[in-house]
Structure formats: C-alpha cells, structure tokens
Design an enzyme around this catalytic site. Structure first.
Site, PDB file in Angstrom:
ATOM      1  N   GLU A  20       0.819  -1.215   0.000  1.00 39.77           N
ATOM      2  CA  GLU A  20       0.000   0.000   0.000  1.00 39.77           C
ATOM      3  C   GLU A  20       0.853   1.267   0.000  1.00 39.77           C
ATOM      4  OE1 GLU A  20      -4.097  -1.775   1.858  1.00 39.77           O
ATOM      5  OE2 GLU A  20      -2.831  -0.689   3.258  1.00 39.77           O
ATOM      6  N   GLU A  71      -5.458  -8.119  -1.475  1.00 40.53           N
ATOM      7  CA  GLU A  71      -6.139  -8.152  -0.172  1.00 40.53           C
ATOM      8  C   GLU A  71      -7.615  -7.867  -0.366  1.00 40.53           C
ATOM      9  OE1 GLU A  71      -4.591  -5.686   3.002  1.00 40.53           O
ATOM     10  OE2 GLU A  71      -2.526  -6.177   2.457  1.00 40.53           O
TER      11      GLU A  71
HETATM   12  C1  BGP Z   1      -4.465  -3.234   4.831  1.00 41.17           C
HETATM   13  C2  BGP Z   1      -3.103  -3.738   5.249  1.00 41.17           C
HETATM   14  C3  BGP Z   1      -3.086  -5.021   5.998  1.00 41.17           C
HETATM   15  C4  BGP Z   1      -4.320  -5.298   6.792  1.00 41.17           C
HETATM   16  C5  BGP Z   1      -5.613  -4.812   6.213  1.00 41.17           C
HETATM   17  C6  BGP Z   1      -6.782  -4.818   7.148  1.00 41.17           C
HETATM   18  O1  BGP Z   1      -4.479  -1.845   4.757  1.00 41.17           O
HETATM   19  O2  BGP Z   1      -2.254  -3.887   4.136  1.00 41.17           O
HETATM   20  O3  BGP Z   1      -1.887  -5.128   6.674  1.00 41.17           O
HETATM   21  O4  BGP Z   1      -4.216  -5.502   8.106  1.00 41.17           O
HETATM   22  O5  BGP Z   1      -5.498  -3.520   5.696  1.00 41.17           O
HETATM   23  O6  BGP Z   1      -6.681  -3.746   8.035  1.00 41.17           O
HETATM   24  P1  BGP Z   1      -6.937  -3.892   9.576  1.00 41.17           P
HETATM   25  O7  BGP Z   1      -5.988  -4.942  10.035  1.00 41.17           O
HETATM   26  O8  BGP Z   1      -6.639  -2.568  10.150  1.00 41.17           O
HETATM   27  O9  BGP Z   1      -8.344  -4.296   9.708  1.00 41.17           O
END
Ligand code: BGP
Length: 483
Positions: A189, A384
């Site tokens: 990201e 993701e």
């Molecule tokens: C993205 C990241 C991840 C991840 C996901 C979910 O932005 O790349 O590392 O964790 O989001 O976010 P969160 O864990 O805050 O729910």
C-alpha cells in the site's frame, strides 16, 4: 455460477509484523509496527490509531517500562508455527501465499555489511515449505515495518540514504530467493505514505519544524519509494527474468455523492490524487499533469533528480496488485463519514458496513477492475480483500461465519463478472486465511481468517488453530469452482 478462469492463483495474504511474533529472536531489531501499543479504549471507527503516538512514545516502548501491550511483537506466533499454517493453507486448496519478509531480521540496523545468516535460512525454510506444498509465493518486501534503528539513525524514508539501505536489502533477498519466489511487491500500500508517514515511511512529526515541512517530508519519502521500487525492478531484470515485479496500492474507490457537477468534480479530483496518481507514476513512469496543480496549490515541495525520473520511466511495474475492502462517497461537503481502510469518505445509503464502518461493496470490485484494466492494460491481481468481525469459538470449536462466506462469495462473483467483461485478472489473495493482529487497531478481536487463532487482544491463549465454517466453504469452492 462457475468461476470461469482455470489458470488462476487463489490464496491468502499476511504480513510479517502481524503474524510472525518472535520479535527478539536472532538479533532482530524492533520495527515501528512493534512499538505501537494496543489501546483498549480505541474508537473502532477512527483511523487515528495509526498516527496517535509520538517519537517519544515509541522510544519509551523499547524498554516497555509502562507495562503496555505491544501485540505485533507476538503476532500469532507464525515464526514457530509456519509449517502447521502452510499445511492448513494447502488443505484449503490455496496455490499461492502472499507474505512479507522482515527487513529487521535480515539487516537489523539496515547498514550492516552482511545479512543475518539465520534469518536468511529461516525464510528459505518457509519458502521451501510453501513450494513443497504446491504454493507460489508473492513476497512483499516492506509491509509497514521499517526497522526502528533506521528511523532513529536516518530519520526514515524522507532521507535518501535509506534508499540505498533498502536496495541493498532487496538485492540480497532477490538473489537468495530467485528460484523460490516468483512474485515481488516492493511496498505494501505505497499510498499510505502521505496519510500515515509513521506507518509507511518511519518518519515522525516531531522531527520537523512545521506541519508543512512534515508534509513535504512525507511526499519526499513517497518519491524515494517510487524511485527505490523502480530501481529494484531494474536490478530484478539483471538477476532473473523469472522475477515478476508488481505494485501494491490500497485502492481508494469513491463514488460521487449525487449528480451535482460540483460533487462530480470533487470526486474526480479525489480519485486523481488518491488513486490514479499512484498507478500513473508506476505504470506510465512519470508524474501526471494533474498532480502539478495539486502540488502548487498545496505548497508541496520535494526533490527529484533527472536520473531518478529516468529510472522511474524505464522500469514500470509488470502488473498491478491492490487491496480492496470497501467504497465510500465523495462530495464537496461530506455530511456523514464512513469508517475506512486508511481513508474515510462519505456514507453510502445503499451499502451495509462492518462494525469498523467499512462499507461492503462487491459490485465496486467489478467497477474497480474494469476501470483499472481500461486505464492501464496490464494484468491485475487482488492482493487483499476480506471482512473483519469479532468472533469467538462455539462449543464445537468452530465459528459459523456465514457472513464471511457471503462476503467472499459475492466478491468472487463480481471478480468473475469482471473477467467475463474482458478484464485480465490473474489471482486473488484474501486478507487473510488466518486470524492476525489488526494493522490499524492492533486488536486480535478483529478477525478476518478462515482459521481461528486462540489468542486474545493481550496474546493470552493457546495459539491453537481452528477451522471456521468458511474454511470448508473455500475448500469446496476450490474443488468445484462453484460459487
Ligand atoms: C491493509 C493492510 C493489511 C491489513 C488490512 C486490514 O491496509 O495492508 O496489513 O491488516 O489492511 O486492516 P486492519 O488490520 O486494520 O483491519
């Protein structure tokens, strides 16, 4: 409905600081991710946690005299349990694992002459285990875990010296693992840089005299990462033609709130600078014209050299990967904000949201895929996508997570539609196959996995793994292709 593509990569994604634990093994240094505490009073709908702490707080956390809990130091103990996890991923039918490698294990201070041999060996074992289990690897080189010694000594990514440290690290691991790892993502990201400079760049507000200087340092850090990524792609070409180099962007998809041209324009400008800008630089190899006006109007200043711009131009990414969780709306005046992954937009009355306020929008994935394909015409990969929910094990040691099955299957269907639309998508890794520590809130209670992990927010529990209902659903989907 049957999923139309046969030759497709299906798997899950994690990151080192959210799963590994073992924060002090074999000389590993602490990373910025491991220095932010869990806040039991957190506001789940705010993304404030990412920027809540000062350099002083981070410094104090080193000795942990305050007795606070730092969840990413422990993760879900994948460092010790990776064989068990990979066996479960294989059983679920995954043929790719997206994971990240901890810079802090390979070069704990960033500037050592030689990499840590034990760490090199550790990752070789993990990659070999994946390959022996029929899984490709997509490796993120930096996933929100700048080693703290680098930010302390060099001030983080706004300092151009960090580029060389990173390139050395990337070159070492590409040479080491060229025969095991096919897909490489230099930064997770990359667009977080200007929104949470601590998380993406390891730079702290306190190190700058004014707010504007801090902002400019973040843009400088981002430019340095664009250049470092292009340089790594250039080096990858000289190492092996098997290395496939992509980007990773948190895809910010917003709809204009209504047909008032003022709001349509607002959304256009927002989409240009929050989304297209990143792909434009990394695919087309130059700063887009619209960004000039943005930089002028916002007093953004950072330094680029002709050599750097030449490297960026000559080394575009081979494919786009992005995270997709939600969408929101955009207008001149946002009356009610939604929660969000990195950024918050407006509420959309047509969409339901999770407890964290992330608005669920499978059709938006089809829209995104079509838009990105039309604009950039290079292969796409969803690196993701998933849903975070508070869950507990029931009396049968499982979780009846029908909402996750719905979420995933609706997104798969829309991805299928996009493929039928003619979009070139070659794979998908869900966030995440196994419960992990949350990136933004540091909670363990925010669970995304097909596999439940028995730890609470304070890392209390056995750490044992249990299959949720979605695990069997995904396994069946992989066997039949039926949605
Ligand atoms: C993205 C990241 C991840 C991840 C996901 C979910 O932005 O790349 O590392 O964790 O989001 O976010 P969160 O864990 O805050 O729910």
């Amino acid at each position: 409905m049957k999923f139309v593509k046969k030759d497709f990569l299906w798997g899950g994604a994690t990151s080192a600081s959210q799963v590994e634990g073992a924060y002090d093994v074999d000389g590993k240094s602490l990373t910025i991710a491991e220095m932010r505490p869990f806040n039991p009073n957190l506001d789940r709908k705010s993304i404030g946690e990412l920027n809540a702490y000062t350099r002083e707080d981070y410094e104090k956390s080193i000795e942990n005299k305050d007795g606070l809990h730092y969840p990413k130091r422990f993760g879900v103990d994948q460092y010790n349990r990776y064989k068990e996890d990979i066996a479960l991923f294989k059983e679920a039918g995954m043929n790719i694992y997206r994971m990240s490698i901890a810079w802090s294990r390979i070069f704990p201070n960033g500037d050592e002459a030689e990499p840590n041999k034990n760490a090199i060996e550790f990752y070789r074992n993990v990659f070999t285990e994946c390959r022996n289990s029929g899984m490709e690897i997509m490796l993120t080189i930096q996933h929100y875990d700048v080693p703290y010694p680098i930010t302390k000594k060099y001030g983080g990514w706004s300092n151009k010296e960090v580029i060389d440290l990173y390139i050395k690290f990337a070159t070492v691991i590409m040479n080491e693992y060229k025969d095991l790892v096919k897909y490489w993502l230099p930064f997770n990201e990359i667009n977080i840089a200007t929104h949470s400079p601590i998380t993406g760049l390891g730079i702290f507000k306190e190190d700058f005299a004014t707010e504007q200087e801090y902002k400019n340092a973040a843009w400088q850090g981002l430019h340095n990462q664009f250049y470092a990524q292009a340089k790594v792609i250039e080096i990858a070409k000289s190492i092996s033609s098997n290395l496939k180099m992509g980007c990773m962007v948190a895809n910010i998809e917003t709809y204009y709130a209504d047909c008032n041209p003022v709001n349509v324009l607002e959304n256009l400008k927002y989409q240009q600078m929050e989304r297209d800008f990143y792909y434009d630089v990394m695919v087309k190899g130059k700063y887009p014209t619209y960004s000039k006006r943005y930089f002028e109007e916002n007093n953004v200043k950072f330094e680029t050299t002709p050599e750097e711009m030449e490297v960026i131009k000559n080394n575009p990414i081979h494919y786009i990967t992005f995270s997709y969780y939600m969408t929101s709306t955009m207008s001149k005046d946002i009356s009610e904000t939604s929660g969000g992954n990195l950024l918050m937009g407006g509420k959309n009355p047509f969409l339901k949201a999770t407890e964290w306020g992330w608005q669920i929008d499978p059709i938006g994935l089809r829209i995104t895929l079509n838009e990105l394909w039309d604009k950039y015409q290079i292969p796409l990969f969803i690196s993701e996508n998933g849903i975070g929910v508070v869950e507990t094990l029931n009396e049968n040691n499982t979780v009846e997570d029908d909402y996750r099955i719905d979420y995933l299957s609706e997104h798969f269907k829309q991805m299928n539609e996009a493929i039928i639309d003619g979009v070139d998508v070659f794979g998908y890794t869900m966030w995440t196959p196994i419960d992990v520590v949350s990136l933004s809130t540091n909670e363990m209670s925010k669970r995304y996995g097909l596999i439940f992990v028995d730890y609470d927010d304070y890392h209390k529990g056995t750490g044992d793994r249990f299959k949720k209902k979605s695990f069997s659903w995904f396994k069946k989907f992989r066997e039949t292709g039926e949605l």
